[in-house]
Design a protein around this motif. Structure first.
Motif, short mmCIF file in Angstrom:
data_model
loop_
_atom_site.label_atom_id
_atom_site.label_comp_id
_atom_site.label_asym_id
_atom_site.label_seq_id
_atom_site.Cartn_x
_atom_site.Cartn_y
_atom_site.Cartn_z
N LEU A 16 19.97 28.38 28.17
CA LEU A 16 20.30 27.58 26.99
C LEU A 16 21.68 27.97 26.45
N ILE A 17 21.93 29.26 26.32
CA ILE A 17 23.21 29.72 25.80
C ILE A 17 24.36 29.23 26.67
N ALA A 18 24.18 29.33 27.99
CA ALA A 18 25.24 28.88 28.91
C ALA A 18 25.55 27.40 28.71
N GLY A 24 30.21 22.93 23.94
CA GLY A 24 31.08 23.15 22.79
C GLY A 24 30.44 23.78 21.58
N TYR A 25 29.21 24.26 21.70
CA TYR A 25 28.57 24.97 20.59
C TYR A 25 29.00 26.44 20.66
N ASP A 26 29.95 26.80 19.83
CA ASP A 26 30.53 28.14 19.91
C ASP A 26 29.93 29.13 18.91
N ASP A 27 29.29 28.62 17.86
CA ASP A 27 28.81 29.51 16.80
C ASP A 27 27.34 29.84 17.04
N LEU A 28 27.10 30.72 18.00
CA LEU A 28 25.74 31.08 18.39
C LEU A 28 25.40 32.46 17.84
#
Length: 369
Positions: A16-18, A24-28
Motif C-alpha cells: 500500500l505504501i509503495a 503522489g501521496y507523500d504525507d504518510l
C-alpha cells in the motif's frame, strides 16, 4: 491529506505504501511495533484517514490475539475519539472472523470496535474481510500458503500438503491495494456491512503447487506454462519474487561449433519458441524449408543477408539486415531460406518459431537457396 498506516512493516502495508507514493501521496504517517505512544498520539492528532492494517496472525499464545487485534484497535479508536477525530477508518479483518477460533474471534471483536466508532462518530468505516492474500513481500512460512509454497519451491525446499483438494480463495495484493485506494477516495465497493475485494480466484492446494512447480521447471526446460489469464501472471510474479538474490539468473545450453553457437531461450506450447545465435563473419545458417512451420528473424548485431527461394522456382529474394535498424523478417512456408553474416563482426540473431522443435516431426527439409 495525511494518511496514518498501522502495521507498516507488514505485507499489505508495504504494498500500500509503495502504491500511495507512486500516486503522489507523500504525507504518510507510518506506524509499526517500534512506534512510541507519543508518536502514535501525534499521528492521530494529524491524520485525515486511517488504514488500520496491523494485526497478529501467528502468536505464541492466544492472549496475543486479544492484545494485538482487539486492544490495539481500541487504543486507536480511543485516541481518535479523545481528539474528536471523526476520520475515515479502513480496517483489514479476515474471513476467519466468521469462524469459531481464537484468531477469528479476535478479528470479530475488533470489527465491533470499528463499527461502534462509525456509529458514534458518523465517520465512514470500511471493513474488509480478506481471503487468503498473496503477492510480493508476504512472509513465507507465516500466514500465506502462496508465499510459503513459492519460497520453498523457488529455493529447492520441500512443501507439505495435507489435502490436495482443499479449496483456497485467493486475492492478489494489487487487487487489494486498488480496492483500498478506491475506498480512500470514497469509491469502495460495499456489500451489506462490509467492503469487498471484487477479484478473487479459487484453486485447490494441489493445483497451486503444480502451477508453482511448472514455473520452477521452466528455468530448466525453458517451457513456460501459459500466462494467458491474469491469475497465472500474478502467481508467476509472486513466485519470482521469492528467488534467492543470488539465483535470479540461469545459463542457457549453447550448441557450439566452428560457425558460432545457437541457444534456445524460451519455449511455449501456445506460442512456439525463441532462440538466439551467434554466427562468425562469412558463415551461413539455414538452407532449409518448412511445410507449415513459420519463423521470424531479427538481427540485433552485425550485418547479414537473408535469402529466400520458393522451392518451385529459381528466383532468389534477398533482404539485407543489420543490428542498427531492427527489421523483423517473416519466413513463409515453402521457401528455402538462409541467413549469412556479410559483415566483419559476429552476427547476433534472434529467431522465433511458431512451434517447439520436435525431433520426431521437425518439418525441416534441407535445400540450398
Amino acid at each position: 491529506m495525511k494518511i496514518l498506516i498501522t502495521g507498516a512493516n507488514g505485507f499489505i502495508a508495504k504494498n500500500l505504501i509503495a502504491q500511495l507514493k507512486v500516486e503522489g501521496y507523500d504525507d504518510l504517517l507510518v506506524c509499526n511495533r517500534n512506534t512510541t505512544d507519543g508518536a502514535m498520539e501525534k499521528y492521530i492528532k494529524e491524520c485525515d484517514f486511517v488504514f488500520h492494517l496491523a494485526g497478529v496472525n501467528r502468536p505464541e499464545n492466544n492472549n496475543e490475539f486479544t492484545e494485538g487485534n482487539v486492544e490495539f484497535t481500541k487504543t486507536i479508536i480511543d485516541m481518535l475519539q479523545t481528539y474528536s477525530k471523526n476520520v475515515p477508518v479502513l480496517f483489514t479483518s479476515s474471513i476467519q472472523a466468521e469462524n469459531n477460533n481464537a484468531y477469528g474471534e479476535s478479528k470479530k471483536k475488533a470489527e465491533d470496535v470499528i463499527f461502534n466508532y462509525g456509529k458514534s462518530s458518523g465517520a465512514p468505516v470500511m471493513i474488509y474481510r480478506l481471503p487468503n492474500a498473496f503477492g510480493k513481500w508476504a512472509r513465507p512460512n507465516y500466514n500465506s500458503v502462496v508465499a510459503t509454497f513459492s519460497y520453498n519451491i523457488a529455493n529447492d525446499k520441500s512443501i507439505t500438503i495435507n489435502d490436495e483438494d482443499h479449496l483456497l480463495e485467493l486475492a492478489y495484493i494489487d487487487d487489494i491495494i486498488n480496492e483500498f485506494i478506491l475506498s480512500l477516495n470514497g469509491q469502495g465497493r460495499k456489500v451489506g456491512e462490509f467492503y469487498e475485494i471484487t477479484t478473487t480466484t479459487k484453486i485447490t492446494v494441489g493445483q497451486l503447487a503444480n502451477k508453482l512447480y511448472e514455473f520452477k521447471s521452466s528455468r530448466e526446460n525453458l517451457i513456460m506454462p501459459s500466462l494467458a489469464n491474469q491469475f497465472d501472471r500474478n502467481v508467476y510474479a509472486t513466485f519470482l519474487s521469492y528467488l534467492n538474490k543470488d539465483d535470479f539468473s540461469y545459463y542457457l545450453n549453447k550448441n557450439e561449433d566452428n560457425r558460432g553457437w545457437l541457444a534456445e531461450f524460451i519455449k511455449s506450447k501456445e506460442m512456439g519458441q525463441i532462440f538466439i545465435s551467434k554466427s562468425k563473419p562469412g558463415i551461413t545458417r539455414g538452407n532449409h524449408w518448412h511445410h507449415t512451420k513459420v519463423e521470424k528473424f531479427l538481427v540485433v548485431q552485425g550485418e547479414g543477408v537473408i535469402s529466400f527461394r520458393n522451392i518451385n522456382d529459381d528466383k532468389v529474394i534477398e533482404y539485407h539486415v543489420n543490428g542498427e535498424n531492427p527489421e523483423v523478417v517473416d519466413i513463409p512456408p515453402g521457401y528455402t531460406h538462409a541467413i549469412k553474416n556479410t559483415g566483419v563482426e559476429d552476427l547476433i540473431t534472434l529467431f522465433w518459431a511458431c512451434e517447439i522443435f520436435d525431433q520426431n516431426n521437425p518439418d525441416t527439409y534441407r535445400e540450398e537457396v
